[in-house]
Design an enzyme around this catalytic site. Sequence first.
Site, PDB file in Angstrom:
ATOM      1  N   ASN A   1       0.788  -1.092   0.015  1.00 15.38           N
ATOM      2  CA  ASN A   1       0.291  -0.148   0.119  1.00 15.38           C
ATOM      3  C   ASN A   1       0.858   1.294   0.008  1.00 15.38           C
ATOM      4  O   ASN A   1       1.391   1.558   0.926  1.00 15.38           O
ATOM      5  CB  ASN A   1      -0.945  -0.073   1.235  1.00 15.38           C
ATOM      6  CG  ASN A   1      -1.659   1.236   1.567  1.00 15.38           C
ATOM      7  OD1 ASN A   1      -1.873   2.041   0.380  1.00 15.38           O
ATOM      8  ND2 ASN A   1      -2.261   1.575   2.676  1.00 15.38           N
TER       9      ASN A   1
ATOM     10  N   SER B   1       3.444  -2.021  10.155  1.00 20.09           N
ATOM     11  CA  SER B   1       4.951  -1.900  10.298  1.00 20.09           C
ATOM     12  C   SER B   1       5.404  -3.325  10.135  1.00 20.09           C
ATOM     13  O   SER B   1       6.537  -3.721  10.493  1.00 20.09           O
ATOM     14  CB  SER B   1       5.428  -1.480  11.731  1.00 20.09           C
ATOM     15  OG  SER B   1       4.867  -0.264  11.759  1.00 20.09           O
TER      16      SER B   1
ATOM     17  N   GLY C   1       2.302   2.361  10.258  1.00 17.02           N
ATOM     18  CA  GLY C   1       3.303   3.778  10.279  1.00 17.02           C
ATOM     19  C   GLY C   1       3.844   3.956  11.479  1.00 17.02           C
ATOM     20  O   GLY C   1       4.509   5.004  11.330  1.00 17.02           O
TER      21      GLY C   1
ATOM     22  N   HIS D   1      -9.498   1.081   5.341  1.00 18.53           N
ATOM     23  CA  HIS D   1      -8.344   1.515   5.843  1.00 18.53           C
ATOM     24  C   HIS D   1      -8.495   2.491   6.911  1.00 18.53           C
ATOM     25  O   HIS D   1      -9.315   3.432   6.917  1.00 18.53           O
ATOM     26  CB  HIS D   1      -7.088   1.922   4.696  1.00 18.53           C
ATOM     27  CG  HIS D   1      -5.824   2.151   5.119  1.00 18.53           C
ATOM     28  ND1 HIS D   1      -5.319   2.772   6.218  1.00 18.53           N
ATOM     29  CD2 HIS D   1      -4.738   0.969   5.156  1.00 18.53           C
ATOM     30  CE1 HIS D   1      -4.217   2.826   6.280  1.00 18.53           C
ATOM     31  NE2 HIS D   1      -3.640   1.418   5.805  1.00 18.53           N
TER      32      HIS D   1
ATOM     33  N   GLU E   1      -5.336  -4.793  10.951  1.00 17.26           N
ATOM     34  CA  GLU E   1      -4.306  -3.595  11.086  1.00 17.26           C
ATOM     35  C   GLU E   1      -4.601  -3.070  12.434  1.00 17.26           C
ATOM     36  O   GLU E   1      -5.385  -2.070  12.388  1.00 17.26           O
ATOM     37  CB  GLU E   1      -4.467  -2.712  10.122  1.00 17.26           C
ATOM     38  CG  GLU E   1      -4.131  -3.426   8.679  1.00 17.26           C
ATOM     39  CD  GLU E   1      -3.722  -2.279   7.522  1.00 17.26           C
ATOM     40  OE1 GLU E   1      -2.524  -2.722   6.947  1.00 17.26           O
ATOM     41  OE2 GLU E   1      -4.168  -1.528   7.458  1.00 17.26           O
TER      42      GLU E   1
ATOM     43  N   LYS F   1      -0.089   4.184  -0.328  1.00 18.16           N
ATOM     44  CA  LYS F   1      -0.631   5.478   0.324  1.00 18.16           C
ATOM     45  C   LYS F   1      -0.236   6.481  -0.865  1.00 18.16           C
ATOM     46  O   LYS F   1      -0.459   6.554  -1.866  1.00 18.16           O
ATOM     47  CB  LYS F   1      -0.154   5.831   1.625  1.00 18.16           C
ATOM     48  CG  LYS F   1       0.015   4.471   2.507  1.00 18.16           C
ATOM     49  CD  LYS F   1       0.116   4.862   4.019  1.00 18.16           C
ATOM     50  CE  LYS F   1       0.299   3.635   4.856  1.00 18.16           C
ATOM     51  NZ  LYS F   1       0.165   3.633   6.244  1.00 18.16           N
TER      52      LYS F   1
ATOM     53  N   GLU G   1      -6.875   4.885   7.867  1.00 19.71           N
ATOM     54  CA  GLU G   1      -6.535   6.262   7.426  1.00 19.71           C
ATOM     55  C   GLU G   1      -7.887   6.700   6.844  1.00 19.71           C
ATOM     56  O   GLU G   1      -8.173   7.864   6.830  1.00 19.71           O
ATOM     57  CB  GLU G   1      -5.067   6.457   6.633  1.00 19.71           C
ATOM     58  CG  GLU G   1      -4.118   6.133   7.619  1.00 19.71           C
ATOM     59  CD  GLU G   1      -2.847   5.642   6.709  1.00 19.71           C
ATOM     60  OE1 GLU G   1      -2.795   5.668   5.526  1.00 19.71           O
ATOM     61  OE2 GLU G   1      -2.009   5.289   7.646  1.00 19.71           O
TER      62      GLU G   1
HETATM   63  C1  PEP Z   1      -0.786  -0.024   5.734  1.00 21.52           C
HETATM   64  O1  PEP Z   1      -0.688   1.195   5.223  1.00 21.52           O
HETATM   65  O2  PEP Z   1      -1.661  -0.492   5.957  1.00 21.52           O
HETATM   66  C2  PEP Z   1       0.439  -0.240   6.627  1.00 21.52           C
HETATM   67  C3  PEP Z   1       0.155  -1.400   7.534  1.00 21.52           C
HETATM   68  O3  PEP Z   1       1.413   0.615   6.690  1.00 21.52           O
HETATM   69  P1  PEP Z   1       2.902   0.387   7.563  1.00 21.52           P
HETATM   70  O4  PEP Z   1       3.092  -1.035   7.192  1.00 21.52           O
HETATM   71  O5  PEP Z   1       3.685   1.392   7.236  1.00 21.52           O
HETATM   72  O6  PEP Z   1       2.406   0.276   8.992  1.00 21.52           O
END
Ligand code: PEP
Length: 245
Positions: A10, A207, A171, A95, A165, A12, A97
Amino acid sequence: MTRPALIAGNWKMNGGLDDLSWADDLVEAFGADGPGVDAALCPPATLIAPFAERLPSWIALGAQDCSQHGEGAHTGDLAAGMLAALGCRYVIVGHSERRSNHGEGDDLVRAKAEAAIAAGLVPIVCIGETLAERETGQAEDVVIAQLARSVPADASAKSLVIAYEPVWAIGTGKTATPEDAQAMHAQIRRAFPGEGRDELRILYGGSVKPENAADLFAMDDIDGALVGGASLEAEDFAGVLRAVR
Ligand code: PEP
């Protein structure tokens, strides 16, 4: 792994036309046939068409969001059918975000997942608790409630993918322990309201990087990862793909 793993990147709101060489780097790492693991890239919408020309066939394309509507007066939105026509196979919905920056709730996420399935896409439905919810012992209740409300009533395990998640791990560099993630994935599988829960792919996100991926993937109910930051560099994404056994 019991089920075929899926590793989805992803990006983003990152990346431009200069970054299409990512595709070439992945081909250099794994050849035209790939690593034998299902892989997908969800770039920003502006890069879907150029990546469709450049990605090897073993990396599927995905989008990061879609409208719940099929067409019409929805300025700025993209219909799932439009994404399918560009060559997408997956679309992320719900997601964290989108949930926090755009106030998207479970009902909207479910409507988007329904629109995606109707257009022939596989939605990656994201669910996860905040740090405050985890610290107050509500993580499981919150996640299972999100699952129940975000998954379309007639969905089957073959028609979608779930991404667990934990919001506090996205992040931040913090990852759930493999044991904690496994415990939540097992609960999600048990509570999946649709058909075929044993075939349901449940990705972990938060992460994930080459250094921690193998321990997560060793868990019975973790079927791959949704990878944000570490998907931006081809070498790191390749490292996560290599961590699948
Ligand atoms: C994500 O954007 O779904 C995500 C898990 O980001 P990251 O791996 O940077 O934590």
